[in-house]
Scaffold this motif. Structure first.
Motif, mmCIF file in Angstrom:
data_model
loop_
_atom_site.group_PDB
_atom_site.id
_atom_site.type_symbol
_atom_site.label_atom_id
_atom_site.label_comp_id
_atom_site.label_asym_id
_atom_site.label_seq_id
_atom_site.Cartn_x
_atom_site.Cartn_y
_atom_site.Cartn_z
ATOM 1 N N ASP A 45 27.352 -53.567 11.550
ATOM 2 C CA ASP A 45 28.802 -53.602 11.342
ATOM 3 C C ASP A 45 29.528 -52.372 11.897
ATOM 4 N N PHE A 46 29.187 -51.992 13.128
ATOM 5 C CA PHE A 46 29.853 -50.837 13.746
ATOM 6 C C PHE A 46 31.369 -51.023 13.772
ATOM 7 N N GLU A 47 31.800 -52.225 14.116
ATOM 8 C CA GLU A 47 33.238 -52.458 14.277
ATOM 9 C C GLU A 47 33.997 -52.197 12.977
ATOM 10 N N GLY A 48 33.416 -52.636 11.861
ATOM 11 C CA GLY A 48 34.050 -52.406 10.558
ATOM 12 C C GLY A 48 34.206 -50.925 10.282
ATOM 13 N N HIS A 49 33.156 -50.161 10.557
ATOM 14 C CA HIS A 49 33.209 -48.715 10.292
ATOM 15 C C HIS A 49 34.206 -48.028 11.230
ATOM 16 N N ALA A 50 34.239 -48.467 12.487
ATOM 17 C CA ALA A 50 35.172 -47.863 13.453
ATOM 18 C C ALA A 50 36.613 -48.133 13.024
ATOM 19 N N LYS A 51 36.877 -49.352 12.538
ATOM 20 C CA LYS A 51 38.239 -49.707 12.108
ATOM 21 C C LYS A 51 38.641 -48.897 10.884
ATOM 22 N N ARG A 52 37.696 -48.761 9.937
ATOM 23 C CA ARG A 52 38.042 -48.002 8.729
ATOM 24 C C ARG A 52 38.273 -46.526 9.077
ATOM 25 N N LEU A 53 37.489 -46.005 10.023
ATOM 26 C CA LEU A 53 37.692 -44.614 10.453
ATOM 27 C C LEU A 53 39.111 -44.443 10.999
ATOM 28 N N GLU A 54 39.512 -45.410 11.834
ATOM 29 C CA GLU A 54 40.841 -45.361 12.425
ATOM 30 C C GLU A 54 41.905 -45.319 11.327
ATOM 31 N N ARG A 55 41.689 -46.149 10.318
ATOM 32 C CA ARG A 55 42.643 -46.206 9.213
ATOM 33 C C ARG A 55 42.675 -44.890 8.440
ATOM 34 N N SER A 56 41.485 -44.330 8.138
ATOM 35 C CA SER A 56 41.432 -43.059 7.404
ATOM 36 C C SER A 56 42.194 -41.985 8.170
ATOM 37 N N LEU A 57 41.964 -41.924 9.499
ATOM 38 C CA LEU A 57 42.624 -40.912 10.331
ATOM 39 C C LEU A 57 44.139 -41.114 10.297
ATOM 40 N N ASN A 58 44.564 -42.367 10.424
ATOM 41 C CA ASN A 58 46.007 -42.638 10.405
ATOM 42 C C ASN A 58 46.643 -42.249 9.078
ATOM 43 N N GLU A 59 45.955 -42.581 7.973
ATOM 44 C CA GLU A 59 46.511 -42.285 6.652
ATOM 45 C C GLU A 59 46.712 -40.782 6.467
ATOM 46 N N LEU A 60 45.881 -39.977 7.142
ATOM 47 C CA LEU A 60 45.960 -38.520 6.984
ATOM 48 C C LEU A 60 46.656 -37.855 8.168
ATOM 49 N N ASP A 61 47.246 -38.703 9.041
ATOM 50 C CA ASP A 61 47.982 -38.147 10.163
ATOM 51 C C ASP A 61 47.098 -37.217 11.008
ATOM 52 N N MET A 62 45.888 -37.650 11.223
ATOM 53 C CA MET A 62 44.915 -36.836 11.935
ATOM 54 C C MET A 62 44.687 -37.453 13.320
ATOM 55 N N ASP A 63 44.490 -36.613 14.319
ATOM 56 C CA ASP A 63 44.261 -37.136 15.672
ATOM 57 C C ASP A 63 42.909 -37.834 15.778
ATOM 58 N N HIS A 64 42.855 -38.824 16.675
ATOM 59 C CA HIS A 64 41.592 -39.541 16.914
ATOM 60 C C HIS A 64 40.836 -38.788 18.004
ATOM 61 N N PRO A 65 39.612 -38.368 17.739
ATOM 62 C CA PRO A 65 38.904 -37.555 18.734
ATOM 63 C C PRO A 65 38.473 -38.356 19.965
ATOM 64 N N VAL A 66 38.052 -39.589 19.773
ATOM 65 C CA VAL A 66 37.589 -40.431 20.891
ATOM 66 C C VAL A 66 37.989 -41.881 20.589
ATOM 67 N N ASN A 67 37.991 -42.731 21.620
ATOM 68 C CA ASN A 67 38.314 -44.136 21.335
ATOM 69 C C ASN A 67 37.062 -44.891 20.861
ATOM 70 N N THR A 68 37.265 -46.135 20.431
ATOM 71 C CA THR A 68 36.181 -46.899 19.810
ATOM 72 C C THR A 68 35.003 -47.110 20.758
ATOM 73 N N GLU A 69 35.329 -47.334 22.022
ATOM 74 C CA GLU A 69 34.274 -47.545 23.023
ATOM 75 C C GLU A 69 33.378 -46.306 23.141
ATOM 76 N N GLU A 70 34.023 -45.135 23.215
ATOM 77 C CA GLU A 70 33.258 -43.880 23.312
ATOM 78 C C GLU A 70 32.448 -43.650 22.039
ATOM 79 N N LEU A 71 33.079 -43.998 20.912
ATOM 80 C CA LEU A 71 32.403 -43.808 19.624
ATOM 81 C C LEU A 71 31.113 -44.637 19.581
ATOM 82 N N LEU A 72 31.219 -45.873 20.062
ATOM 83 C CA LEU A 72 30.041 -46.744 20.092
ATOM 84 C C LEU A 72 28.973 -46.149 21.005
ATOM 85 N N SER A 73 29.389 -45.638 22.142
ATOM 86 C CA SER A 73 28.364 -45.131 23.061
ATOM 87 C C SER A 73 27.701 -43.873 22.490
ATOM 88 N N ILE A 74 28.427 -43.045 21.743
ATOM 89 C CA ILE A 74 27.795 -41.862 21.116
ATOM 90 C C ILE A 74 26.807 -42.317 20.036
#
Ligand code: PDD
Length: 284
Positions: A45-74
């Motif tokens: 369930d990588f996609e679920g975790h990536a989406k929740r990460l995005e939401r957590s970052l948005n809720e805290l007004d925090m910048d996203h370090p990399v996009n989802t594609e890069e996150l998957l490749s790391i």
């Protein structure tokens, strides 16, 4: 054996990984995290975790370090470099490095740290066979538990309180109702119906929870999303928890009282198999 870890764009041996003492994750717990399990060398369930990460970052007004594609490749690179067959990938994003100040820095770039933990036997843990014991403790966390922050001191204390009582984990209680476990979502089963707290600011919206409820619905198991009390849990036929690292794990004792017949319940056991089977099929 030394692992290869990821720090801000670099794959390095764990001994060489360094984070500034001014990192806001260290000074203010100003950071969020995700834990994604690995089975058969693949991400669950990588996609679920990536989406929740995005939401957590948005809720805290925090910048996203990399996009989802890069996150998957790391994620994949770390799993491959560390030969993880069963285990997990931990990721943490903090607001970054700035001189200590309660106000958010105007220009700080987020810190991204990731590492793996090998956990051979994760999919067939002894606790899945025997079930776990939980105690109840007051929920003393902040009010935004839907954001997966690294403020984990109280959950750690809860785990220690459980261990001190010979139990495995703690379920937290707020206004008389169970919120969730220290690092998992909580469920009871009564008359073949699953009862679990509805999502909101009070609990983390578990990625495993969502999948398990979907599989339960597909099996025509009734689900009621509402708060329940410990008293109701003590009268339940079964109880269980879900999380990325425990999947579905039965609870056989709460506050020293045996639940049902004291054995892992049939609903929890069936949901665990379905969850593992279906998640493996969809793993990437
Ligand atoms: N914890 N609730 C809390 C408070 C959690 O910390 C977690 C996960 C969950 C379950 O969420 P998911 O199904 O998305 O893993 C619920 C992770 C595993 C941890 O802290 O290690």
């Amino acid at each position: 054996m030394s692992r290869t870890v990821y720090v801000n764009g670099h794959y390095i041996p764990e001994e060489e990984a360094k984070i500034s003492i001014f990192d806001r994750g260290f000074l203010f717990a100003d950071g969020v995290y995700e834990v994604t399990s690995v089975l058969n060398g693949k991400l669950i369930d990588f996609e679920g975790h990536a989406k929740r990460l995005e939401r957590s970052l948005n809720e805290l007004d925090m910048d996203h370090p990399v996009n989802t594609e890069e996150l998957l490749s790391i994620h994949r690179e770390l799993v491959s470099r560390n030969n993880i067959e069963e285990g997990l990938v931990y990721l943490q994003v903090t607001r970054g490095v700035a001189d200590r100040d309660f106000a958010y820095p105007k220009s700080a770039s987020p810190t991204l740290v990731m590492f793996t933990q090998a956990k051979p036997g994760l999919s067939n843990s002894p606790q899945a066979q025997t079930g776990i014991k939980v105690i109840s403790i007051p929920d003393m966390r902040w009010d935004r538990r839907d954001i997966k922050t690294v403020q984990l001191l109280y959950p750690s204390m809860g785990k220690m309180m459980a261990k001190a009582k010979g139990a495995d984990d703690a379920w937290m209680i707020e206004d008389g109702f169970v919120t969730e476990g220290t690092s998992n979502n909580a469920y009871i089963v009564k008359n073949s119906k699953i009862i679990t707290r509805q999502v909101g600011h009070e609990i983390l919206n578990g990625i495993t929870r969502r999948a398990v409820l979907r599989f339960a619905a597909e099996q025509n198991i009734d689900i009621e999303e509402r708060p329940f009390t410990i008293e109701e849990a003590l009268e339940a036929d079964e109880a269980f928890i879900t999380s990325a690292t425990t999947f579905v794990t039965p609870v056989i004792e709460i506050d020293g009282t045996v639940i049902g017949n004291g054995q892992p319940g049939s609903t929890a056991t069936a949901l665990r198999s379905i969850y593992l089977e279906e998640s493996l099929k969809a793993a990437i």
